[in-house]
Design a protein around this motif. Structure first.
Motif, mmCIF file in Angstrom:
data_model
loop_
_atom_site.group_PDB
_atom_site.id
_atom_site.type_symbol
_atom_site.label_atom_id
_atom_site.label_comp_id
_atom_site.label_asym_id
_atom_site.label_seq_id
_atom_site.Cartn_x
_atom_site.Cartn_y
_atom_site.Cartn_z
ATOM 1 N N GLY A 143 1.968 3.048 -2.652
ATOM 2 C CA GLY A 143 1.754 4.017 -3.721
ATOM 3 C C GLY A 143 2.696 3.831 -4.896
ATOM 4 N N GLU A 144 3.575 2.831 -4.796
ATOM 5 C CA GLU A 144 4.481 2.524 -5.905
ATOM 6 C C GLU A 144 4.871 1.051 -5.874
ATOM 7 O OE1 GLU A 144 8.759 3.905 -5.439
ATOM 8 O OE2 GLU A 144 7.817 5.144 -3.901
ATOM 9 N N ASN B 242 1.611 -1.645 -6.588
ATOM 10 C CA ASN B 242 0.813 -0.996 -5.547
ATOM 11 C C ASN B 242 -0.578 -1.628 -5.514
ATOM 12 O OD1 ASN B 242 0.293 1.066 -3.550
ATOM 13 N ND2 ASN B 242 -1.001 2.030 -5.105
ATOM 14 N N ASP B 243 -1.149 -1.729 -4.330
ATOM 15 C CA ASP B 243 -2.463 -2.335 -4.105
ATOM 16 C C ASP B 243 -2.514 -3.814 -4.497
ATOM 17 O OD1 ASP B 243 -3.760 -0.184 -2.899
ATOM 18 O OD2 ASP B 243 -4.280 0.699 -4.838
ATOM 19 N N LYS C 105 0.845 -1.197 0.000
ATOM 20 C CA LYS C 105 0.000 0.000 0.000
ATOM 21 C C LYS C 105 0.881 1.248 0.000
ATOM 22 C CE LYS C 105 -4.087 -1.934 0.334
ATOM 23 N NZ LYS C 105 -5.110 -1.728 -0.678
#
Length: 132
Positions: free
Chosen positions: A29-30, A64-65, A27
């Motif tokens: 963001g990259e 990410n995610d 989590k």
């Protein structure tokens, strides 16, 4: 006896009863690159191990995610339950900013988790890396 043998054979052969899966969520963001490892002693998983000993070939790329699944042996006793499962994480931006030589020499990484089986159990065998 035959019923017991048949029920044993009917179990899912892909289930490994000696290992516990651990979900590592990204989590940040990259994109991240991670390596998980468990030493039998108190050795720390360092960038030197990642890039010189393992050659960087074991790094797991995770968007990410997204997440990846690690594994920890299910301990037979309390002593084994205290062994540390380690995950070392490098963000894409870190790998873009520094050379492998700088990362090794300056011991640069974004996060290292050192958790015992019991600590992971309390976390429901889930680690979320937020980028901090």
């Amino acid at each position: 006896l035959i019923c017991n043998a048949c029920s044993w054979l009917a179990e899912d052969p892909g289930v490994d009863v000696n290992w516990q899966n651990i979900q590592i969520m990204n989590k940040s963001g990259e994109k991240i690159y991670a390596l998980e490892f468990m030493f039998k002693d108190s050795t720390l998983l360092t960038p030197q191990y990642v890039f010189e000993v393992f050659g960087g070939k074991l790094l797991i790329e995770t968007e990410n995610d997204s997440s990846f699944i690690g594994k920890i042996p299910i301990p037979d006793n309390e002593l084994q339950a205290n062994d540390k499962y380690q995950v070392i994480i490098f963000k894409q931006s870190t790998l873009d900013k520094y050379s492998k030589e700088e990362i090794i020499k300056q011991n640069i990484f974004d996060k290292r988790y050192e958790l015992s089986y019991n600590e992971l159990k309390k976390m429901n065998f889930k680690i979320t890396y937020s980028g901090n």
